[in-house]
Design a protein around this motif. Structure first.
Motif, PDB file in Angstrom:
ATOM      1  N   PRO A  23       9.334   3.152  -4.168  1.00 23.01           N
ATOM      2  CA  PRO A  23       8.745   2.720  -5.101  1.00 23.01           C
ATOM      3  C   PRO A  23       7.085   2.676  -4.622  1.00 23.01           C
ATOM      4  O   PRO A  23       6.631   2.385  -3.690  1.00 23.01           O
ATOM      5  N   ASP A  24       6.238   2.942  -5.660  1.00 29.27           N
ATOM      6  CA  ASP A  24       4.880   2.983  -5.425  1.00 29.27           C
ATOM      7  C   ASP A  24       4.261   4.087  -4.512  1.00 29.27           C
ATOM      8  O   ASP A  24       3.163   4.210  -4.183  1.00 29.27           O
ATOM      9  N   LEU A  25       5.019   4.877  -4.266  1.00 30.18           N
ATOM     10  CA  LEU A  25       4.854   6.193  -3.519  1.00 30.18           C
ATOM     11  C   LEU A  25       5.594   7.444  -3.910  1.00 30.18           C
ATOM     12  O   LEU A  25       4.708   8.348  -4.243  1.00 30.18           O
ATOM     13  N   ARG A 227       4.327   3.943   3.029  1.00 31.49           N
ATOM     14  CA  ARG A 227       3.840   3.478   1.666  1.00 31.49           C
ATOM     15  C   ARG A 227       2.358   2.829   1.660  1.00 31.49           C
ATOM     16  O   ARG A 227       1.435   3.100   0.983  1.00 31.49           O
ATOM     17  N   SER A 228       2.419   1.930   2.599  1.00 32.57           N
ATOM     18  CA  SER A 228       1.250   0.832   2.775  1.00 32.57           C
ATOM     19  C   SER A 228       0.007   1.844   3.335  1.00 32.57           C
ATOM     20  O   SER A 228      -1.246   1.434   3.196  1.00 32.57           O
ATOM     21  N   ALA A 231      -1.279   4.004   0.602  1.00 35.32           N
ATOM     22  CA  ALA A 231      -1.931   3.302  -0.305  1.00 35.32           C
ATOM     23  C   ALA A 231      -3.117   2.605  -0.052  1.00 35.32           C
ATOM     24  O   ALA A 231      -3.907   2.147  -0.729  1.00 35.32           O
ATOM     25  N   GLU A 233      -3.640   0.469   2.411  1.00 30.01           N
ATOM     26  CA  GLU A 233      -3.366  -0.998   2.894  1.00 30.01           C
ATOM     27  C   GLU A 233      -3.607  -1.124   4.341  1.00 30.01           C
ATOM     28  O   GLU A 233      -3.892  -2.259   4.633  1.00 30.01           O
TER      29      GLU A 233
END
Length: 710
Positions: A23-25, A227-228, A231, A233
């Motif tokens: 998710p989100d990647l 992912r982080s 993103a 983060e």
């Protein structure tokens, strides 16, 4: 006397590819390195494995450029992430072209991985060594499970160098000083590797991730971290590059060590150092070509083949000792007795209690000696706790297992009793006879003798079949060898028990026959005897000290004599002369050293490899002066020939099963350098074996280049 050349087929590593939606990647391509046969062996890469990986990376590149995947994760399975190149294929390579192709194929994969147009993460879920770590260095990020036990570049320990980008990429990533610690320093320190926390501090890893919640999704922490990062983060820390002066300082700091090892026959560290220094200013392709050249030169040498032969002994033969009974169950050992409470007895008691986790009772002639011995063992436990080598909780469980007594009857219930008393036959015979009068008929009686006949010790006993030699080396906690001595009437169960005890103590047992000096002391004393004999003939201490340096031994002859103890060396030399003849010379000079109490080296305390020889002690030698005493070269040749003769004799007598066991014993018991391959490859390579015996100990290709190497 010869052994034959090895043959080997690559154990192929394959790549399992799987798409994982994050998710989100987006879609992440996971490439898992795994054994083709599905076993749990450590993964390595040869030509076939590299071809599998190259195809997988090329396909990842195609899919990334087509927008099908957003990132790539490279990981492993079983016990390893990747253990590097297949050393057995390197050991059997007969042509430089084969080696170059393997080096270039590795570089092609590393380059392709580094050039992928999407973020890449190497997730270390097992050991990452050599080429395994180099693959990880080609990725944008590196993460590790906290349970990983070994991360490092051990190549220079084996006689190689990091040849798939390690000499180029690691210094640029973490700076030359930290990189050279991994490339040069750690391999020279007993092949030290890093745990994940160490690798994180060094900058090799970006993160150490907590373990996954159960086996269902072991990659979840790694994927979440990636992912982080993508993103924004999390921003991994990157080390800055050092100045040219900083690079020079880091390189020159290692040069004395590397040059000393090269002078002793181990050129890999110096070649790696020079490669790191030169690669700094080169483009990647040029730096990789430099690594290729260096790797080919090292692999196509007798020194490298000898080192890999020795490495194979330590990783294969040491785990499955030749001569150990395989169809006979060892006796269970629920308690141990030690006859004696001196220094060696105390070391044995501590090792056995710690390893077997059973009660161990030391017995000496009176309570004062017994309690003094027990106090010394407790003091050693306290030192281990203070140094952090033994948790206090473990020490608390260990102390009650150790006892001391002056009553022989307190050893009656022991399943194993080891005598560790004074090294004289009459004393040992008396002790074993006393023990036989109190212990059970099934109790194994072992002797820790370093040179005396186990058969003679047991000849007057009612049950000589349950007597065996267990020759531990001093210091017991450190030295990894046990010579397992089979006397004339030792039975299979006793012999199997002796090997089982050695294994439980995490020692390597080597089967030896009951002969004077066994293997290690017979060869070491022959070496030292040649040096002492030359001193009696007028060779100077200075020349004798310099003579053996090209052998690359961990200590010179004077340092070793002082470490062993001149009185002990004198005792064994006299004993072997009595048993084996005049090739073990008389040394009035050594006797004078013992009588005078003089030291053979300068400095206080325990001698080390760097302790200078005391040149003035030469005045005690010279009892058989000749007109032309030997210089360093002449003495080195004399020592080589003597060792070739003695090795051939002990093999002919069946003291060791074969040359491999002689090498294993000398590497583990005498510190014979791994890069020399053990004693027999060294004697083959220098021509001493053929000069003295007319043949080699090994056929070409076993511990040297094949006969028709190109």
């Amino acid at each position: 006397m010869t052994t034959t050349s090895p043959s080997y087929t690559e154990r192929v590593t394959v790549v399992r590819a799987a798409d994982v939606a994050v998710p989100d990647l987006g879609v992440v391509l996971v490439l898992t390195l795994a054994p083709e046969d599905g076993g749990d062996r450590p993964c390595t890469l040869g030509p076939a494995g590299l071809a599998h990986l190259q195809r997988a990376v090329d396909d990842a590149d195609r899919r990334a450029r087509g927008g099908e995947i957003r990132a790539v994760v490279l990981t492993g399975t079983g016990r390893t992430f990747l253990a590097g190149a297949d050393l057995h294929l390197i050991r059997t390579a007969a042509a430089a072209a084969e080696v170059r192709e393997l080096a270039e194929a590795g570089h092609r994969v590393v380059g392709a991985l580094a050039d992928l147009p999407v973020p890449t993460l190497a997730y270390l879920n097992g050991a990452a060594l050599g080429g395994g770590l180099e693959l990880a260095l080609a990725c944008d990020y590196r993460a590790s499970d906290p349970s990983v036990r070994a991360i490092g570049l051990p190549e220079t320990h084996l006689g190689l160098l990091p040849g798939w980008g390690g000499c180029t990429t690691l210094p640029r990533l973490i700076g030359p000083d930290a990189a050279l610690t991994v490339i040069v320093d750690n391999p020279a320190r007993g092949n030290r590797t890093l745990r994940p926390a160490d690798a994180l501090r060094a900058g090799i890893l970006d993160v150490v991730l907590p373990g996954a919640d159960g086996p269902a999704d072991p990659l979840a922490p790694a994927l979440a971290w990636l992912r982080s990062v993508v993103a924004g983060e999390v921003t991994p820390t990157r080390r800055g590059q050092l100045s040219e002066e900083g690079w020079a300082t880091a390189v020159e700091a290692r040069r004395p060590l590397a040059e000393a090892r090269a002078a002793g026959g181990a050129p890999a560290a110096l070649r790696a150092l020079e490669t790191v220094a030169t690669a700094r200013t080169l483009a990647r392709a040029e730096a990789f070509a430099l690594e290729d050249d260096a790797l080919v030169d090292l692999v196509m040498s007798d020194q490298l083949r000898a080192g890999l032969y020795a490495f194979d002994l330590l990783t294969r033969r040491a785990k499955n000792p030749a001569g150990r009974p395989v169809d006979v169950a060892p006796r269970g050992v629920r308690s141990v007795g030690i006859a004696g409470a001196g220094l060696m007895a105390g070391q044995l008691a501590l090792l056995l209690a710690r390893s077997l986790k059973v009660p161990v009772t030391m017995r000496d002639l009176d309570d004062d000696r017994a309690q003094k011995g027990l106090a010394a063992v407790h003091a050693q436990i306290d030192r281990e706790v203070a140094k952090g080598g033994l948790p206090e909780e473990d020490a608390g469980r260990l102390r009650p297992l150790l006892r001391a007594t002056s009553d022989l009857a307190d050893l009656a219930g022991a399943d194993l009793v080891i005598e560790a008393v004074f090294e004289e036959m009459e004393v040992k015979q008396r002790v074993l006879a006393e023990l036989e009068g109190v212990v059970a008929p099934t109790t194994v009686l072992a002797t820790n003798t370093s040179a005396l006949s186990v058969t003679t010790m047991a000849e007057h006993l009612r049950h000589p079949e349950r007597v065996v030699g267990l020759h531990f080396f001093n210091p017991v906690a450190v030295m990894p060898l046990v010579e397992v001595v089979r006397a004339a009437r030792t039975d299979e169960t006793t012999y199997a028990t002796a090997f089982a005890v050695a294994q439980a103590c995490r020692k390597t047992g080597v089967a030896v026959a009951d002969a004077p000096g066994f293997v290690v002391n017979r060869l070491l004393i022959r070496l030292l005897g040649e040096v002492l004999g030359a001193l009696e003939e007028g060779t100077s201490v200075r020349d004798a000290d310099a003579a053996l340096r090209p052998m690359g031994l961990p200590m010179g002859p004077f340092q070793l004599l002082q470490l062993v103890g001149p009185a002990v060396a004198q005792h064994v030399l006299v004993s072997l002369r009595h048993d084996l003849g005049e090739r073990y010379p008389e040394s009035p000079g050594l006797a004078a050293v013992v009588e005078s109490g003089r030291s053979l080296v300068l400095g206080e305390g325990r001698p080390s490899a760097t302790s200078p020889a005391d040149l003035s002690v030469g005045e005690l030698f010279g009892s058989r002066r000749t007109a032309r005493p030997l210089g360093p070269d002449g003495l080195l040749d004399r020592v080589r020939r003597a060792l070739a003769e003695e090795t051939a004799l002990l093999l002919a007598e069946g003291v060791a099963r074969d040359a491999q066991d002689v090498d294993l014993a000398m590497i583990l018991g005498a510190g014979w350098p791994l890069h020399l391959g053990g004693i027999t490859p060294y004697l083959d390579r220098t021509g001493a074996a053929e000069a003295v015996t007319g043949s080699r100990f090994h056929e070409p290709g076993v511990a040297s280049l094949p006969r028709n190497a190109r």
